[in-house]
Design a protein around this motif. Structure first.
Motif, PDB file in Angstrom:
ATOM      1  N   GLY A 223     -27.955 -18.687  67.252  1.00 56.34           N
ATOM      2  CA  GLY A 223     -26.729 -18.216  66.628  1.00 56.34           C
ATOM      3  C   GLY A 223     -26.343 -16.817  67.060  1.00 56.34           C
ATOM      4  O   GLY A 223     -27.064 -16.146  67.804  1.00 56.34           O
ATOM      5  N   PRO A 224     -25.174 -16.332  66.605  1.00 60.07           N
ATOM      6  CA  PRO A 224     -24.644 -15.037  67.035  1.00 60.07           C
ATOM      7  C   PRO A 224     -25.418 -13.867  66.422  1.00 60.07           C
ATOM      8  O   PRO A 224     -26.041 -13.997  65.369  1.00 60.07           O
ATOM      9  CB  PRO A 224     -23.202 -15.063  66.513  1.00 60.07           C
ATOM     10  N   PHE A 225     -25.339 -12.716  67.083  1.00 56.32           N
ATOM     11  CA  PHE A 225     -25.960 -11.508  66.553  1.00 56.32           C
ATOM     12  C   PHE A 225     -25.391 -10.296  67.288  1.00 56.32           C
ATOM     13  O   PHE A 225     -24.837 -10.421  68.380  1.00 56.32           O
ATOM     14  CB  PHE A 225     -27.485 -11.544  66.700  1.00 56.32           C
ATOM     15  N   ASN A 226     -25.538  -9.139  66.659  1.00 55.53           N
ATOM     16  CA  ASN A 226     -25.129  -7.869  67.255  1.00 55.53           C
ATOM     17  C   ASN A 226     -26.310  -6.915  67.278  1.00 55.53           C
ATOM     18  O   ASN A 226     -27.164  -6.949  66.383  1.00 55.53           O
ATOM     19  CB  ASN A 226     -24.008  -7.204  66.432  1.00 55.53           C
ATOM     20  N   ALA A 237     -30.122  -4.450  64.165  1.00 59.05           N
ATOM     21  CA  ALA A 237     -29.581  -5.776  64.461  1.00 59.05           C
ATOM     22  C   ALA A 237     -28.801  -6.293  63.260  1.00 59.05           C
ATOM     23  O   ALA A 237     -29.174  -6.045  62.106  1.00 59.05           O
ATOM     24  CB  ALA A 237     -30.706  -6.743  64.809  1.00 59.05           C
ATOM     25  N   TYR A 238     -27.727  -7.016  63.552  1.00 57.07           N
ATOM     26  CA  TYR A 238     -26.880  -7.589  62.505  1.00 57.07           C
ATOM     27  C   TYR A 238     -26.683  -9.063  62.790  1.00 57.07           C
ATOM     28  O   TYR A 238     -26.335  -9.456  63.909  1.00 57.07           O
ATOM     29  CB  TYR A 238     -25.531  -6.872  62.476  1.00 57.07           C
ATOM     30  N   THR A 239     -26.899  -9.889  61.776  1.00 58.59           N
ATOM     31  CA  THR A 239     -26.630 -11.320  61.889  1.00 58.59           C
ATOM     32  C   THR A 239     -25.748 -11.747  60.730  1.00 58.59           C
ATOM     33  O   THR A 239     -25.799 -11.167  59.641  1.00 58.59           O
ATOM     34  CB  THR A 239     -27.925 -12.156  61.875  1.00 58.59           C
ATOM     35  N   ASP A 244     -22.957 -14.822  54.750  1.00 59.50           N
ATOM     36  CA  ASP A 244     -24.231 -14.185  54.438  1.00 59.50           C
ATOM     37  C   ASP A 244     -24.614 -13.323  55.628  1.00 59.50           C
ATOM     38  O   ASP A 244     -24.534 -13.779  56.782  1.00 59.50           O
ATOM     39  CB  ASP A 244     -25.330 -15.221  54.188  1.00 59.50           C
ATOM     40  N   SER A 245     -25.017 -12.093  55.376  1.00 63.09           N
ATOM     41  CA  SER A 245     -25.331 -11.189  56.479  1.00 63.09           C
ATOM     42  C   SER A 245     -26.638 -10.464  56.231  1.00 63.09           C
ATOM     43  O   SER A 245     -27.074 -10.290  55.087  1.00 63.09           O
ATOM     44  CB  SER A 245     -24.198 -10.170  56.662  1.00 63.09           C
ATOM     45  N   ARG A 246     -27.241 -10.028  57.341  1.00 61.53           N
ATOM     46  CA  ARG A 246     -28.475  -9.258  57.268  1.00 61.53           C
ATOM     47  C   ARG A 246     -28.455  -8.159  58.317  1.00 61.53           C
ATOM     48  O   ARG A 246     -27.950  -8.353  59.428  1.00 61.53           O
ATOM     49  CB  ARG A 246     -29.701 -10.150  57.497  1.00 61.53           C
ATOM     50  N   LEU A 247     -29.026  -7.024  57.944  1.00 61.14           N
ATOM     51  CA  LEU A 247     -29.266  -5.929  58.872  1.00 61.14           C
ATOM     52  C   LEU A 247     -30.776  -5.770  59.015  1.00 61.14           C
ATOM     53  O   LEU A 247     -31.505  -5.747  58.016  1.00 61.14           O
ATOM     54  CB  LEU A 247     -28.650  -4.625  58.359  1.00 61.14           C
TER      55      LEU A 247
END
Length: 285
Positions: A223-226, A237-239, A244-247
């Motif tokens: 899946g995508p991520f930054n 990192a950010y998903t 729903d999001s996580r750092l």
């Protein structure tokens, strides 16, 4: 600022007023704006004329239905001789313009020195045209109210001021080919988006790579991520998925995603090949 591992996992509330989705800061700002305008003896139409906005938009700001941009707050503080009262609220108001699940990432992004973005659903927000972004917001389900669409669109375009910062952050984007073929908003909107990608891809601080559909290998099927590099030398990192999001700041997860992004870039078309690919899409229409 300390960012803890897995700092946040929040669920956005689509379609609600901005203050319902976060705090009451937007409502408080609107009331303060109205009080200061009234004290200055300025009817909404006259104040709006000075600010370059319609009276109805000023009403939306005052009633907390729409979130003003930072430049509006700075100008309003001066026009109303507020002595810094409105400017003091600017950071909190700016933070409230984003849906809850993205607020922490938006704050980090705005101060980043480098960004790496892998996108497999939509053109990344930092590259979107206003027409494409509006089409994305209009197609969200449950449906967003018009006030929320306008608010999100203002915020999306404000994020792109990052490109104008001096010096701008270095930006790398890997975008899946199907993203570039999906006609969100129709063919004309998509064509405008291709042209915008070409423009950004020719800027010295931006590298855009296309992950071709016919590739038989793919390092980022999860899946995508930054990846966000801060000016303090920290990589975060950010998903995000389904609001729903996580750092992440832990070295194990960061290293995993760094390796994944590096391999992904080697599997994708080069920046030069990618721009040529986008140009070929334009030639097909």
């Amino acid at each position: 600022m300390t960012v803890h591992e897995d700092i946040r996992s929040t669920r956005g509330e689509r379609g609600r007023r901005p203050d319902d989705a976060g705090t009451g800061i937007v409502t408080a700002f609107g009331r303060q704006l109205k009080l200061l305008r009234t004290r200055a003896g300025l009817p909404r139409p006259e104040f709006g004329s000075r600010m370059g906005y319609s009276a109805s938009t000023i009403a939306s700001f005052e009633q907390g239905r729409r979130i003003p941009l930072p430049k509006f707050i700075d100008r309003a503080d001066e026009v109303l001789d507020a002595g810094g009262i409105l400017k003091a609220l600017k950071k909190e108001v700016e933070r409230a313009q984003y849906p809850p699940f993205f607020r922490d990432a938006a704050r980090l992004e705005a101060d980043a020195v480098a960004l790496c973005v892998y996108a497999n659903q939509l053109v990344p927000g930092l590259l979107q045209t206003a027409e494409y972004a509006e089409a994305v917001f209009r197609r969200q389900r449950p449906l967003l109210t018009w006030d929320v669409i306008v608010q999100r669109l203002d915020a999306r375009m404000a994020r792109q001021l990052l490109h104008d910062r001096q010096p701008p952050p270095l930006m790398s984007f890997v975008i899946e080919e199907p993203v570039l073929r999906r006609p969100i908003g129709g063919r004309e909107v998509l064509r405008g988006q291709w042209e915008r990608i070409l423009w950004f891809g020719r800027q010295p601080h931006v590298e855009i790579q296309v992950m071709p559909l016919d590739s038989d290998d793919h390092a980022a099927l999860g899946g995508p991520f930054n990846l966000i590099d801060t000016r303090h030398g920290q990589r975060i990192a950010y998903t995000e998925v389904q609001d729903d999001s996580r750092l992440y700041t832990g070295p194990t997860k960061i290293h995993e995603l760094e390796c994944r992004y590096g391999i992904l870039r080697s599997q994708a078309l080069t920046p030069r090949e990618s721009l040529a690919f986008v140009e070929s899409l334009l030639g097909e229409t």
